[in-house]
Design an enzyme around this catalytic site. Sequence first.
Site, PDB file in Angstrom:
ATOM      1  N   GLU A  90       0.887  -1.543   0.125  1.00 55.63           N
ATOM      2  CA  GLU A  90      -0.028   0.233  -0.147  1.00 55.63           C
ATOM      3  C   GLU A  90       1.307   1.186  -0.381  1.00 55.63           C
ATOM      4  O   GLU A  90       2.099   0.943   0.814  1.00 55.63           O
ATOM      5  CB  GLU A  90      -0.610   0.217   1.380  1.00 55.63           C
ATOM      6  CG  GLU A  90      -2.076  -1.280   1.202  1.00 55.63           C
ATOM      7  CD  GLU A  90      -2.323  -0.783   3.120  1.00 55.63           C
ATOM      8  OE1 GLU A  90      -2.587   0.418   3.394  1.00 55.63           O
ATOM      9  OE2 GLU A  90      -3.608  -1.774   3.475  1.00 55.63           O
ATOM     10  N   CYS A 111       3.207   7.739   1.456  1.00 55.97           N
ATOM     11  CA  CYS A 111       3.005   7.633   2.610  1.00 55.97           C
ATOM     12  C   CYS A 111       3.779   5.720   2.532  1.00 55.97           C
ATOM     13  O   CYS A 111       2.769   5.666   1.334  1.00 55.97           O
ATOM     14  CB  CYS A 111       2.179   6.800   3.634  1.00 55.97           C
ATOM     15  SG  CYS A 111       2.354   5.304   4.824  1.00 55.97           S
ATOM     16  N   CYS A 118       5.026  -7.339   7.727  1.00 56.75           N
ATOM     17  CA  CYS A 118       6.169  -7.405   8.986  1.00 56.75           C
ATOM     18  C   CYS A 118       6.080  -7.832   9.948  1.00 56.75           C
ATOM     19  O   CYS A 118       5.836  -8.517  10.459  1.00 56.75           O
ATOM     20  CB  CYS A 118       5.491  -5.934   9.695  1.00 56.75           C
ATOM     21  SG  CYS A 118       6.904  -4.997  10.645  1.00 56.75           S
ATOM     22  N   CYS A 122       4.005  -5.964  16.300  1.00 54.63           N
ATOM     23  CA  CYS A 122       2.980  -4.806  17.616  1.00 54.63           C
ATOM     24  C   CYS A 122       1.499  -5.223  17.672  1.00 54.63           C
ATOM     25  O   CYS A 122       1.141  -5.338  16.223  1.00 54.63           O
ATOM     26  CB  CYS A 122       3.156  -3.621  16.651  1.00 54.63           C
ATOM     27  SG  CYS A 122       5.417  -2.866  16.855  1.00 54.63           S
ATOM     28  N   CYS A 125      -1.302  -3.696  15.001  1.00 55.50           N
ATOM     29  CA  CYS A 125      -1.363  -3.464  13.578  1.00 55.50           C
ATOM     30  C   CYS A 125      -1.647  -4.274  13.283  1.00 55.50           C
ATOM     31  O   CYS A 125      -1.678  -5.445  12.954  1.00 55.50           O
ATOM     32  CB  CYS A 125       0.346  -2.657  13.229  1.00 55.50           C
ATOM     33  SG  CYS A 125       0.969  -2.653  11.517  1.00 55.50           S
ATOM     34  N   GLY A 185       5.245  -2.043   6.814  1.00 55.55           N
ATOM     35  CA  GLY A 185       7.252  -2.888   6.386  1.00 55.55           C
ATOM     36  C   GLY A 185       7.723  -2.263   8.354  1.00 55.55           C
ATOM     37  O   GLY A 185       7.175  -0.992   8.469  1.00 55.55           O
ATOM     38  N   GLU A 186       8.692  -2.464   8.470  1.00 58.12           N
ATOM     39  CA  GLU A 186       9.754  -1.284   9.289  1.00 58.12           C
ATOM     40  C   GLU A 186      11.163  -1.736   8.717  1.00 58.12           C
ATOM     41  O   GLU A 186      11.445  -2.243   7.800  1.00 58.12           O
ATOM     42  CB  GLU A 186      10.785  -2.814  10.616  1.00 58.12           C
ATOM     43  CG  GLU A 186      11.241  -2.011  11.019  1.00 58.12           C
ATOM     44  CD  GLU A 186      11.452  -0.937  12.301  1.00 58.12           C
ATOM     45  OE1 GLU A 186      10.232  -0.548  12.225  1.00 58.12           O
ATOM     46  OE2 GLU A 186      12.027   0.248  11.716  1.00 58.12           O
ATOM     47  N   SER A 217       9.873   6.385   9.671  1.00 61.62           N
ATOM     48  CA  SER A 217       9.366   6.460  11.019  1.00 61.62           C
ATOM     49  C   SER A 217       9.732   4.516  11.053  1.00 61.62           C
ATOM     50  O   SER A 217       9.985   3.743  10.579  1.00 61.62           O
ATOM     51  CB  SER A 217       7.651   5.660  11.292  1.00 61.62           C
ATOM     52  OG  SER A 217       7.102   5.751  11.953  1.00 61.62           O
ATOM     53  N   SER A 240       8.121   5.660  16.505  1.00 57.18           N
ATOM     54  CA  SER A 240       6.628   5.058  16.751  1.00 57.18           C
ATOM     55  C   SER A 240       6.622   4.445  18.613  1.00 57.18           C
ATOM     56  O   SER A 240       7.312   3.096  18.665  1.00 57.18           O
ATOM     57  CB  SER A 240       6.539   3.671  16.323  1.00 57.18           C
ATOM     58  OG  SER A 240       6.558   4.356  14.897  1.00 57.18           O
ATOM     59  N   LEU A 241       7.319   5.508  19.461  1.00 53.64           N
ATOM     60  CA  LEU A 241       7.005   5.289  21.177  1.00 53.64           C
ATOM     61  C   LEU A 241       6.035   4.490  21.583  1.00 53.64           C
ATOM     62  O   LEU A 241       5.987   3.232  21.851  1.00 53.64           O
ATOM     63  CB  LEU A 241       7.486   6.993  21.737  1.00 53.64           C
ATOM     64  CG  LEU A 241       7.402   6.310  22.903  1.00 53.64           C
ATOM     65  CD1 LEU A 241       8.518   5.986  23.049  1.00 53.64           C
ATOM     66  CD2 LEU A 241       7.799   7.564  23.358  1.00 53.64           C
ATOM     67  N   HIS A 242       4.590   4.744  21.339  1.00 52.65           N
ATOM     68  CA  HIS A 242       3.394   4.111  21.587  1.00 52.65           C
ATOM     69  C   HIS A 242       3.422   3.966  23.155  1.00 52.65           C
ATOM     70  O   HIS A 242       2.464   3.327  24.048  1.00 52.65           O
ATOM     71  CB  HIS A 242       3.213   3.428  20.855  1.00 52.65           C
ATOM     72  CG  HIS A 242       3.276   3.338  19.222  1.00 52.65           C
ATOM     73  ND1 HIS A 242       2.474   4.724  18.954  1.00 52.65           N
ATOM     74  CD2 HIS A 242       3.798   2.697  18.198  1.00 52.65           C
ATOM     75  CE1 HIS A 242       3.124   4.916  17.518  1.00 52.65           C
ATOM     76  NE2 HIS A 242       3.199   3.625  17.546  1.00 52.65           N
ATOM     77  N   ASN A 316      -6.530   3.941  15.466  1.00 49.84           N
ATOM     78  CA  ASN A 316      -8.370   3.159  14.594  1.00 49.84           C
ATOM     79  C   ASN A 316      -8.289   1.217  14.594  1.00 49.84           C
ATOM     80  O   ASN A 316      -6.762   1.110  14.193  1.00 49.84           O
ATOM     81  CB  ASN A 316      -7.308   2.867  12.796  1.00 49.84           C
ATOM     82  CG  ASN A 316      -6.965   4.782  12.376  1.00 49.84           C
ATOM     83  OD1 ASN A 316      -8.303   5.153  12.189  1.00 49.84           O
ATOM     84  ND2 ASN A 316      -6.328   5.637  11.740  1.00 49.84           N
ATOM     85  N   CYS A 359      -1.748   2.237   7.777  1.00 48.76           N
ATOM     86  CA  CYS A 359      -1.578   1.424   6.016  1.00 48.76           C
ATOM     87  C   CYS A 359      -1.525  -0.272   6.464  1.00 48.76           C
ATOM     88  O   CYS A 359      -1.729   0.574   8.111  1.00 48.76           O
ATOM     89  CB  CYS A 359      -0.395   2.038   6.079  1.00 48.76           C
ATOM     90  SG  CYS A 359       0.549   2.854   5.456  1.00 48.76           S
TER      91      CYS A 359
END
Length: 374
Positions: A90, A111, A118, A122, A125, A185-186, A217, A240-242, A316, A359
């Site tokens: 995507e 993006c 991935c 996480c 995700c 993906g990372e 990111s 990406s802390l979260h 989301n 994404c």
Amino acid sequence: MTDIKSLTREELEARLKEWGAPAYRAGQVLDWLYKRRAANWDAMTNLPKPLRAKLAESFSLHVLELVRKQGAKDTTQKFLWRLPDGALIESVLIPANPALYGEASDRHTLCVSTQVGCAYGCKFCASGLDGWKRNLGPEEIVEQVLATERTVTGGMGQVANDAPTSPATRHPSRLVNNLVIMGMGEPLANYDNLLKALRLLNAPWGGGIGARKITISTSGLAPQIRKLATEPEQFRLALSLHGATDEVRARIMPVNRKHPLAELTAALEAYQRRKDQLITFEYILIAGVNDGLDQVRPLAALATRLHAKVNLIPYNTVEGLEWSRPAESVCEEFLAALERLEVTATLRREKGGDIDAACGQLRLKTERELAGQA
Ligand code: SAH
Ligand code: SF4
């Protein structure tokens, strides 16, 4: 076969030289690829036919095939692409939003994805749900920009009278002038291909997108962050802390067990010593997980220590996952509490949930639908 869009100018020049073609042909080929977004060799009408034939037998020129598109002009648009091996990825095109990444602009942010699936898993995700399939090649990362522009503008770009490249006429039709590497993906787990792609997209003879307009990111691969710090380009970095404590973060991001916050913040400090720009923290607000006011203080401490700006993003929802976004009032309160501690923070307020804004979700949905039909 090597794809032509994974070659630097020097690499292309070397091949042309081997073939005895004049040096200026490299510039012509690159113009066709990056300015006019040519989708096949036959389009390159100012190249002699034998040279076109030689190129065609030596290199592939893959273009992404559009499978599905969501959204409309002037809003966020999502593109689902099929790669030559059938894998789906995507890209998301976002009209300029000065509040988010970088300065005001009349153009667009794209993006892009860097892997199929991935491996980092996480918990919240969609991209990681079906695991990791493969890395994208440099040309597959580059081509997301070109294919998006081809789709949105309805074909090849125009360059007036084959004018020679000058800074003023470079990329007259480039729609995308900001890149965020926040798709599937990372990115730092596909380090070499990522860096090559970003250099192709950044080069004046290539994509012409400024390094400071490119944000990578990462979920927090500390060793690669240190490596990135040693590269000459001024790419921007978003983390990406979260979760602002190891306890909360490890619950939702398995990567935190490998690279806990102490190791990560040390790597980010090393990055900042080498670069003269601010890091951004992405912080998704997930109800009952990381949205408690007790998290504000540790988050503010990290942001202050790293001079980081915080982007709060209401979660989301992903079909099949239990997580949900907090009430609007909770998000606003979290933001206000951060601001009271003098942290620079923004809260994403638009309602993106209805177009699967994060994404990985469009791909997941399409693959599930396809599986359902089978
Ligand atoms: N792997 C990289 C880049 C891709 S993810 C990374 O994790 O940073 C891009 C961003 O989208 C990350 O901040 C990620 O945490 C976030 N994200 C993933 N799923 C989401 C969801 N359902 N809602 C909101 N943000 C999400
Ligand atoms: Fe991978 Fe990033 Fe999704 Fe985590 S948030 S699973 S690292 S794409």
